[in-house]
Motif scaffolding. Structure first.
Motif, PDB file in Angstrom:
ATOM      1  N   ARG A  11       0.111   9.122   7.065  1.00  0.00           N
ATOM      2  CA  ARG A  11       0.787   8.379   6.010  1.00  0.00           C
ATOM      3  C   ARG A  11       0.032   7.068   5.770  1.00  0.00           C
ATOM      4  O   ARG A  11      -0.645   6.547   6.653  1.00  0.00           O
ATOM      5  N   TRP A  12       0.151   6.564   4.541  1.00  0.00           N
ATOM      6  CA  TRP A  12      -0.556   5.364   4.120  1.00  0.00           C
ATOM      7  C   TRP A  12       0.453   4.255   3.858  1.00  0.00           C
ATOM      8  O   TRP A  12       1.478   4.467   3.206  1.00  0.00           O
ATOM      9  N   VAL A  13       0.150   3.077   4.356  1.00  0.00           N
ATOM     10  CA  VAL A  13       1.033   1.927   4.215  1.00  0.00           C
ATOM     11  C   VAL A  13       0.302   0.832   3.459  1.00  0.00           C
ATOM     12  O   VAL A  13      -0.829   0.478   3.809  1.00  0.00           O
ATOM     13  N   ASP A  14       0.923   0.302   2.406  1.00  0.00           N
ATOM     14  CA  ASP A  14       0.311  -0.808   1.673  1.00  0.00           C
ATOM     15  C   ASP A  14       0.243  -2.039   2.566  1.00  0.00           C
ATOM     16  O   ASP A  14       1.176  -2.334   3.323  1.00  0.00           O
ATOM     17  N   CYS A  15      -0.856  -2.779   2.489  1.00  0.00           N
ATOM     18  CA  CYS A  15      -0.999  -3.971   3.315  1.00  0.00           C
ATOM     19  C   CYS A  15      -1.896  -4.976   2.594  1.00  0.00           C
ATOM     20  O   CYS A  15      -2.208  -4.797   1.408  1.00  0.00           O
ATOM     21  N   TYR A  16      -2.319  -6.014   3.292  1.00  0.00           N
ATOM     22  CA  TYR A  16      -3.123  -7.057   2.687  1.00  0.00           C
ATOM     23  C   TYR A  16      -4.351  -7.355   3.535  1.00  0.00           C
ATOM     24  O   TYR A  16      -4.253  -7.519   4.754  1.00  0.00           O
ATOM     25  N   PHE A  17      -5.534  -7.380   2.915  1.00  0.00           N
ATOM     26  CA  PHE A  17      -6.764  -7.894   3.490  1.00  0.00           C
ATOM     27  C   PHE A  17      -7.401  -8.802   2.447  1.00  0.00           C
ATOM     28  O   PHE A  17      -7.337  -8.491   1.248  1.00  0.00           O
ATOM     29  N   PRO A  18      -8.006  -9.915   2.851  1.00  0.00           N
ATOM     30  CA  PRO A  18      -8.577 -10.845   1.863  1.00  0.00           C
ATOM     31  C   PRO A  18      -9.729 -10.256   1.057  1.00  0.00           C
ATOM     32  O   PRO A  18     -10.007 -10.714  -0.042  1.00  0.00           O
ATOM     33  N   PHE A  19     -10.397  -9.220   1.592  1.00  0.00           N
ATOM     34  CA  PHE A  19     -11.619  -8.730   0.949  1.00  0.00           C
ATOM     35  C   PHE A  19     -11.460  -7.376   0.285  1.00  0.00           C
ATOM     36  O   PHE A  19     -12.432  -6.800  -0.194  1.00  0.00           O
ATOM     37  N   THR A  20     -10.230  -6.827   0.246  1.00  0.00           N
ATOM     38  CA  THR A  20      -9.973  -5.589  -0.479  1.00  0.00           C
ATOM     39  C   THR A  20      -8.650  -5.694  -1.237  1.00  0.00           C
ATOM     40  O   THR A  20      -7.740  -6.409  -0.826  1.00  0.00           O
ATOM     41  N   HIS A  21      -8.565  -4.972  -2.347  1.00  0.00           N
ATOM     42  CA  HIS A  21      -7.319  -4.861  -3.111  1.00  0.00           C
ATOM     43  C   HIS A  21      -7.454  -3.718  -4.119  1.00  0.00           C
ATOM     44  O   HIS A  21      -8.401  -3.705  -4.900  1.00  0.00           O
TER      45      HIS A  21
END
Length: 441
Positions: free
Chosen positions: A262-272
C-alpha cells in the motif's frame, strides 16, 4: 540518455571532478580517494584545529562536532564488505536493476555509485535539495559537522544534484549516512541508504501512449496535492505509475510474490507528490521506502530542464533486519565470526535467518530485552512512533538506554552516548527522510 554525449559539464563539490567519459552506465565506479584513518583531530568544536579525513584537511570551527567514535565508522563501508548482510541486500537490488532495465545497446540502464566519500558540503546536503535555510534538519544537534561548510552526509540524496549535472539520467547511489540519533536496538547514528533516480524526456515518457506526441511534460498552472505547478497531470500520472511499478517489482523480487503493498502520501522537501511504501510482511504493515516525483526546480538547476524524473530511497538496515530476522541494528557493526559467517552464502538470493547462540549470545546481556520498552537514563520512555530523525530532533538523541527497572549500563563501543549529552536538547519537529533512520517496526 547516458550512452549519448553528456549534455552538461560535471560539477562536483567534494569529490574530484570526473571526466564525462569515465562515468559510464551500468558499471561499478572505483573509490574516490583512499580511506585513511582520521588524524590531526582536535577537541570537538575547538576552533583552530585541523581534521585530516579521507586524504583531505578540514579546519575546525565552532560548528565542528565530530567525535572519535563517529570517525571510527567512516571508511568501514559495510555495504561493500563481501557477504556482509548489507552487502547482500545491495547486491540483490543492483542485480535486479541490471537485469530488469537495459539500455538500447544491451548495457544496464542504471549506473551504480557505492564508494563516494561521505564528506559533503552543506550546500550538497541541504541547498541543492531545496531544503530551507531555517529547516530544523540543518540543526547542529541533528548532524555531524566537520565545520560550517563540510559535514558527514545525512542522506545519499546529497549526491543527486552532482550526478544529474554530470548528465546521468538513471543511477543508484549507496553509502553510509550519519545522523545524531538515539542509540538502541533499532537506532544508530550511522546507517546505510540506497538512492535511485530516473529522468525521462518527453519522447521516453509518452512513447507507449497513443497519440503521445501531442502530450506535454510542462505547463504553467497551480500547485496542488497531486502535482507541481510546472507539470502536466498526464506527465505526473505516467511518471507516478512508472515509479510505483518499478518499486513494486523491486520489493516482490526481495520479499517474494503475492505481497500486499500500500502507498501512503507523505512529504519530502525534494519530491512532490511524495509517497511511502508499506508492505504486509508476516501479518504486519511495515514501511520500507520513500519516493516521489522530483521537484522540477531541483532538476532544472542541475541543467536537465527538458526532463522530468522520480527518485526513491530506502534503508539497507531496515530491509536486512526484516529479511534476515536480525533483531538489533548494532549487530551490523559486529566483527564476530558467529554473526558474519551466517551470511556467507553461495547465492545472494539464498534465504538466511539469523540465529543467536544460546551459550554465548551475540547480543550483549545488558541490552533491553526484546519486547521491553527502552527508557532513556533519568527520563521517560519514548512515545510510540518516536524514532529516527524525528526522535533525535525531539530531544531523545544520545541517551543511554536501559530496560525499565534496571541499572543503567554503558553500551559497548558506543562513545557517541556521552558526547551527545553535551548538546542542547531542543523540542522541535525533526525529519525522517527516505525512511532510513525510521526503524521502528
Amino acid at each position: 540518455m547516458v550512452s549519448s554525449a553528456f549534455r552538461r559539464v560535471a560539477h562536483v563539490c567534494v569529490y574530484p571532478v570526473r571526466k564525462a567519459s569515465s562515468v559510464s552506465r551500468g558499471h561499478q565506479h572505483p573509490a574516490l580517494g583512499s580511506r585513511p584513518a582520521a588524524s590531526g583531530f582536535a577537541a570537538r568544536g575547538a576552533p583552530g584545529g585541523v581534521l585530516e579525513l579521507l586524504g583531505q584537511s578540514y579546519p575546525q570551527d565552532d560548528y565542528s562536532n565530530l567525535s572519535r567514535k563517529v570517525l571510527s565508522c567512516v571508511g568501514r563501508n559495510l555495504h561493500n564488505q563481501q557477504y556482509h548482510p548489507l552487502w547482500l541486500i545491495k547486491e540483490r537490488v543492483k542485480e535486479h536493476f541490471y537485469k530488469q532495465y537495459v539500455g538500447r545497446f544491451g548495457t544496464p540502464l542504471f549506473s551504480v555509485f557505492d564508494n563516494f566519500s561521505p564528506v559533503v558540503t552543506t550546500w550538497q546536503n541541504f541547498d541543492s535539495l531545496l531544503i530551507p535555510t531555517d529547516h530544523p534538519s540543518r540543526k547542529k544537534g541533528d548532524n555531524y559537522y566537520l565545520n560550517q561548510i563540510h559535514m558527514l552526509r545525512a542522506h545519499t540524496s546529497a549526491h543527486q544534484w552532482d550526478l544529474l549535472h554530470a548528465g546521468l539520467d538513471a543511477f543508484l547511489v549507496v553509502g553510509d549516512v550519519y545522523r545524531r540519533d538515539q542509540i538502541d536496538s533499532q537506532h544508530y547514528p550511522v546507517f546505510h541508504q540506497l538512492e535511485g533516480v530516473r529522468l525521462f524526456s518527453k519522447h521516453e515518457l509518452f512513447a507507449g501512449v497513443k497519440d503521445g506526441e501531442s502530450l506535454q511534460l510542462f505547463e504553467q498552472s497551480s500547485r496542488s496535492a497531486h502535482k507541481q505547478e510546472t507539470h502536466t497531470m498526464e506527465a505526473v500520472k505516467l511518471l507516478e505509475f512508472d515509479l510505483k511499478q518499478t518499486l513494486t517489482r523491486l520489493v516482490t523480487h526481495l520479499f517474494g510474490d503475492d505481497l500486499d503493498i500500500r502507498w501512503v502520501d507523505c512529504y519530502f522537501p525534494f519530491t512532490h507528490p511524495s509517497f511511502e511504501m508499506e508492505i504486509n510482511f508476516h501479518g504486519e504493515w511495515l514501511e520500507v521506502l520513500g519516493c516521489g516525483v522530483m521537484e522540477q526546480q531541483l532538476v532544472n538547476s542541475a541543467g536537465a530542464q527538458d526532463r522530468i524524473g522520480w527518485a526513491f530511497g530506502l534503508g539497507l538496515e531496515r530491509l536486512a533486519m526484516i529479511l534476515y530476522d536480525i533483531p538489533d541494528i548494532r549487530l551490523f557493526w559486529s566483527e564476530d565470526e558467529r554473526f558474519l559467517k551466517q551470511f556467507r552464502v553461495s547465492d545472494i538470493s539464498q534465504k538466511v535467518t539469523f540465529q543467536d547462540t544460546q551459550d554465548q549470545p551475540l547480543l550483549p546481556h545488558h541490552l533491553p530485552p526484546h519486547g521491553a520498552d527502552p527508557v532513556p537514563e533519568g527520563g521517560k520512555a519514548h512515545p510510540p512512533g518516536c524514532a529516527g530523525g524525528c526522535c533525535a530532533a525531539a530531544g531523545c538523541r544520545g541517551q543511554v538506554l536501559m530496560a525499565s527497572g534496571t541499572q543503567a549500563t554503558a553500551l559497548p563501543s558506543l562513545g557517541f552516548v556521552e558526547e551527545e549529552k553535551e548538546e542542547e536538547e531542543e523540542e522541535e519537529e525533526g525529519y525522517c527522510w527516505w525512511t532510513g533512520a525510521l526503524l521502528t517496526f
